[in-house]
Design a protein around this motif. Structure first.
Motif, PDB file in Angstrom:
ATOM      1  N   LEU A  71       0.623  -1.426   0.109  1.00 50.26           N
ATOM      2  CA  LEU A  71      -0.027  -0.096  -0.015  1.00 50.26           C
ATOM      3  C   LEU A  71       0.669   1.226  -0.103  1.00 50.26           C
ATOM      4  CD1 LEU A  71      -2.734   1.397   0.187  1.00 50.26           C
ATOM      5  CD2 LEU A  71      -2.546   1.305   2.701  1.00 50.26           C
ATOM      6  N   LEU A  72       1.900   1.215   0.832  1.00 44.33           N
ATOM      7  CA  LEU A  72       2.884   2.406   0.789  1.00 44.33           C
ATOM      8  C   LEU A  72       3.542   2.572  -0.315  1.00 44.33           C
ATOM      9  CD1 LEU A  72       3.969   2.406   4.635  1.00 44.33           C
ATOM     10  CD2 LEU A  72       2.258   4.116   3.410  1.00 44.33           C
ATOM     11  N   ARG A  73       3.915   1.379  -0.906  1.00 48.20           N
ATOM     12  CA  ARG A  73       4.872   1.402  -2.127  1.00 48.20           C
ATOM     13  C   ARG A  73       3.944   2.167  -3.299  1.00 48.20           C
ATOM     14  NH1 ARG A  73       7.254  -1.371  -6.442  1.00 48.20           N
ATOM     15  NH2 ARG A  73       9.428  -1.969  -5.803  1.00 48.20           N
ATOM     16  N   SER A  74       2.783   1.682  -3.053  1.00 49.27           N
ATOM     17  CA  SER A  74       2.217   2.412  -4.404  1.00 49.27           C
ATOM     18  C   SER A  74       1.975   3.643  -4.451  1.00 49.27           C
ATOM     19  CB  SER A  74       0.847   1.807  -4.461  1.00 49.27           C
ATOM     20  OG  SER A  74      -0.110   2.281  -3.200  1.00 49.27           O
ATOM     21  N   LYS A  75       2.402   4.454  -3.332  1.00 50.58           N
ATOM     22  CA  LYS A  75       2.403   5.918  -3.324  1.00 50.58           C
ATOM     23  C   LYS A  75       3.797   6.343  -3.517  1.00 50.58           C
ATOM     24  CE  LYS A  75      -1.186   5.554   0.250  1.00 50.58           C
ATOM     25  NZ  LYS A  75      -1.767   6.209   1.560  1.00 50.58           N
ATOM     26  N   ILE A  76       4.953   5.777  -3.680  1.00 49.80           N
ATOM     27  CA  ILE A  76       6.264   6.091  -4.003  1.00 49.80           C
ATOM     28  C   ILE A  76       6.660   6.179  -5.337  1.00 49.80           C
ATOM     29  CG2 ILE A  76       8.662   5.511  -3.476  1.00 49.80           C
ATOM     30  CD1 ILE A  76       7.682   4.716  -0.685  1.00 49.80           C
ATOM     31  N   GLU A  77       7.402   7.166  -5.715  1.00 53.08           N
ATOM     32  CA  GLU A  77       7.946   7.238  -6.936  1.00 53.08           C
ATOM     33  C   GLU A  77       9.367   6.928  -6.986  1.00 53.08           C
ATOM     34  OE1 GLU A  77       6.970  10.866  -9.555  1.00 53.08           O
ATOM     35  OE2 GLU A  77       5.049  10.963  -8.174  1.00 53.08           O
ATOM     36  N   ASN A  78       9.919   6.030  -8.043  1.00 51.69           N
ATOM     37  CA  ASN A  78      11.029   5.773  -8.169  1.00 51.69           C
ATOM     38  C   ASN A  78      12.069   6.860  -8.494  1.00 51.69           C
ATOM     39  OD1 ASN A  78      13.051   3.734  -8.055  1.00 51.69           O
ATOM     40  ND2 ASN A  78      13.200   3.138 -10.370  1.00 51.69           N
ATOM     41  N   ASN A  79      13.334   6.450  -7.639  1.00 48.89           N
ATOM     42  CA  ASN A  79      14.397   7.751  -7.628  1.00 48.89           C
ATOM     43  C   ASN A  79      13.965   9.151  -7.261  1.00 48.89           C
ATOM     44  OD1 ASN A  79      16.404   6.055  -8.712  1.00 48.89           O
ATOM     45  ND2 ASN A  79      15.550   6.054 -10.807  1.00 48.89           N
ATOM     46  N   VAL A 102      12.040  -0.600   8.014  1.00 44.36           N
ATOM     47  CA  VAL A 102      10.864  -1.010   7.814  1.00 44.36           C
ATOM     48  C   VAL A 102      10.126   0.168   7.667  1.00 44.36           C
ATOM     49  CG1 VAL A 102       8.899  -2.405   8.630  1.00 44.36           C
ATOM     50  CG2 VAL A 102      11.242  -3.211   8.893  1.00 44.36           C
ATOM     51  N   VAL A 103       9.461   0.636   6.776  1.00 48.50           N
ATOM     52  CA  VAL A 103       8.696   1.870   6.487  1.00 48.50           C
ATOM     53  C   VAL A 103       7.479   1.734   7.312  1.00 48.50           C
ATOM     54  CG1 VAL A 103       7.823   3.512   4.828  1.00 48.50           C
ATOM     55  CG2 VAL A 103      10.028   2.575   4.513  1.00 48.50           C
ATOM     56  N   ASP A 104       7.177   2.805   8.071  1.00 47.47           N
ATOM     57  CA  ASP A 104       5.692   2.861   8.789  1.00 47.47           C
ATOM     58  C   ASP A 104       4.907   3.861   8.198  1.00 47.47           C
ATOM     59  OD1 ASP A 104       3.992   2.322  11.094  1.00 47.47           O
ATOM     60  OD2 ASP A 104       4.450   4.461  11.494  1.00 47.47           O
ATOM     61  N   GLU A 105       5.517   4.955   7.808  1.00 49.05           N
ATOM     62  CA  GLU A 105       4.949   6.137   7.171  1.00 49.05           C
ATOM     63  C   GLU A 105       6.020   7.047   6.164  1.00 49.05           C
ATOM     64  OE1 GLU A 105       2.461   9.980   8.804  1.00 49.05           O
ATOM     65  OE2 GLU A 105       3.012   8.558  10.245  1.00 49.05           O
ATOM     66  N   ILE A 106       5.257   7.551   5.252  1.00 54.29           N
ATOM     67  CA  ILE A 106       5.726   8.390   4.340  1.00 54.29           C
ATOM     68  C   ILE A 106       5.473   9.825   4.819  1.00 54.29           C
ATOM     69  CG2 ILE A 106       5.949   9.311   1.949  1.00 54.29           C
ATOM     70  CD1 ILE A 106       4.554   6.549   0.941  1.00 54.29           C
ATOM     71  N   ILE A 107       6.549  10.385   5.201  1.00 59.05           N
ATOM     72  CA  ILE A 107       6.477  11.656   5.789  1.00 59.05           C
ATOM     73  C   ILE A 107       6.444  12.967   4.824  1.00 59.05           C
ATOM     74  CG2 ILE A 107       7.284  13.346   7.478  1.00 59.05           C
ATOM     75  CD1 ILE A 107       6.391  10.932   8.428  1.00 59.05           C
ATOM     76  N   GLN A 108       7.360  12.768   3.833  1.00 61.85           N
ATOM     77  CA  GLN A 108       7.509  13.693   2.755  1.00 61.85           C
ATOM     78  C   GLN A 108       8.062  13.478   1.487  1.00 61.85           C
ATOM     79  OE1 GLN A 108       9.405  17.174   4.426  1.00 61.85           O
ATOM     80  NE2 GLN A 108       9.483  18.555   2.302  1.00 61.85           N
ATOM     81  N   GLN A 109       7.526  13.796   0.383  1.00 65.25           N
ATOM     82  CA  GLN A 109       8.476  13.683  -0.871  1.00 65.25           C
ATOM     83  C   GLN A 109       8.859  15.091  -1.196  1.00 65.25           C
ATOM     84  OE1 GLN A 109       6.170  12.432  -4.184  1.00 65.25           O
ATOM     85  NE2 GLN A 109       7.747  12.601  -5.505  1.00 65.25           N
ATOM     86  N   GLU A 110      10.269  15.054  -1.414  1.00 64.94           N
ATOM     87  CA  GLU A 110      10.880  16.571  -1.645  1.00 64.94           C
ATOM     88  C   GLU A 110      10.595  16.790  -3.112  1.00 64.94           C
ATOM     89  OE1 GLU A 110      15.484  17.879  -1.353  1.00 64.94           O
ATOM     90  OE2 GLU A 110      14.454  16.976   0.347  1.00 64.94           O
ATOM     91  N   GLU A 111      10.810  18.123  -3.281  1.00 61.90           N
ATOM     92  CA  GLU A 111      10.405  18.500  -4.648  1.00 61.90           C
ATOM     93  C   GLU A 111      11.469  18.322  -5.550  1.00 61.90           C
ATOM     94  OE1 GLU A 111       8.650  22.434  -4.872  1.00 61.90           O
ATOM     95  OE2 GLU A 111       6.850  22.149  -3.841  1.00 61.90           O
ATOM     96  N   ARG A 112      11.574  18.066  -6.658  1.00 61.67           N
ATOM     97  CA  ARG A 112      12.788  17.868  -7.574  1.00 61.67           C
ATOM     98  C   ARG A 112      13.373  19.182  -7.753  1.00 61.67           C
ATOM     99  NH1 ARG A 112      12.489  14.434 -12.771  1.00 61.67           N
ATOM    100  NH2 ARG A 112      11.963  12.811 -11.229  1.00 61.67           N
ATOM    101  N   ALA A 113      14.514  19.203  -7.489  1.00 66.05           N
ATOM    102  CA  ALA A 113      15.315  20.547  -7.821  1.00 66.05           C
ATOM    103  C   ALA A 113      15.503  20.586  -9.371  1.00 66.05           C
ATOM    104  CB  ALA A 113      16.633  20.550  -7.209  1.00 66.05           C
ATOM    105  N   ILE A 114      15.596  21.971  -9.732  1.00 62.99           N
ATOM    106  CA  ILE A 114      15.826  22.255 -11.104  1.00 62.99           C
ATOM    107  C   ILE A 114      17.245  21.882 -11.374  1.00 62.99           C
ATOM    108  CG2 ILE A 114      15.476  23.997 -13.116  1.00 62.99           C
ATOM    109  CD1 ILE A 114      13.275  24.929 -11.595  1.00 62.99           C
TER     110      ILE A 114
END
Length: 233
Positions: A71-79, A102-114
């Motif tokens: 379930l959590l993996r489905s919310k993650i983008e590779n790289n 062991v991942v319990d929660e996704i806290i934040q996805q960092e915006e990709r830098a230009i």
């Protein structure tokens, strides 16, 4: 001396590994912690509803194994860069103790830098928009009506054989054009830019980077633009 008991403790390899594994009672192994890094997908299949991936440090190639639910993996983008909450589990493998997050929660996805390349591309596009563009059909039509020759510079690859096909394509309209030929390494961006800078200074109406195909006909016109709107002038 039969019947005498051994005065020392005898361990099996498994019990030694178990002792060292249980001795690793660090805060990171018993409490929830936060890890930040570049998430990299591992195998494509889930095992027991869990995926086994890797989390890399942002500044180097050091990584730690990751176990994450489907379930959590489905919310993650590779790289992409993530901050994740979870805990460290220890896994005995052969003669070593392997650590896994062991991942319990996704806290934040960092915006990709230009990237620097993307920034340069953006500035180049803005420069081109600022200079505007010309309708080549109109330029050619006006030249023909004024009985003025259309000066064209064709840039081919060093070993190209498409020149004759280009000339045949002009057919009866060839009398309206003055075509000059130049060559460069068409697989090298540095060579192409250098040749464009050289040709742009010669006052051509049109500069074309021409590439041929397998059918001995002109396959693709990669780039045509008037000298007046050339970014390299």
């Amino acid at each position: 001396m039969q019947g005498n008991e051994l005065a020392y403790q005898v361990y099996s390899p498994g019990s030694v590994l178990g002792l060292f594994s249980n001795a690793l009672k660090l805060n990171a192994t018993v409490n929830l912690i936060y890890l930040k890094g570049r998430y990299s997908f591992g195998g494509g299949k889930a095992y027991g509803n869990y995926y086994y991936d890797n989390l890399f440090s942002e500044s180097d190639t050091i990584s730690i194994g990751v176990r994450v639910s489907a379930l959590l993996r489905s919310k993650i983008e590779n790289n992409e860069i993530y901050t994740l909450r979870g805990y460290i589990e220890k896994n005995i493998k052969n003669s070593s103790v392997e650590l896994r997050f062991v991942v319990d929660e996704i806290i934040q996805q960092e915006e990709r830098a230009i990237s620097e390349e993307e920034l340069q591309r953006y500035e180049l596009i803005q420069k081109k928009l600022g200079k505007g563009s010309k309708d080549l059909e109109t330029v050619i039509r006006e030249k023909i009506l004024k009985d003025e020759p259309i000066r064209i510079a064709n840039i081919y690859g060093n070993n190209a054989i498409v020149q004759r096909d280009f000339a045949e394509g002009l057919d009866v309209s060839q009398k309206y054009f003055q075509v000059s030929e130049y060559t460069c390494s068409i697989t090298s961006s540095t060579s192409i830019v250098s040749k464009l800078e050289e040709v742009s200074a010669l006052g051509y109406d049109i500069i074309a980077l021409v590439r041929g195909g397998e059918t001995n006909k002109v396959w693709k016109l990669l780039m045509i633009y008037s000298f007046q709107s050339c970014l390299l002038q």
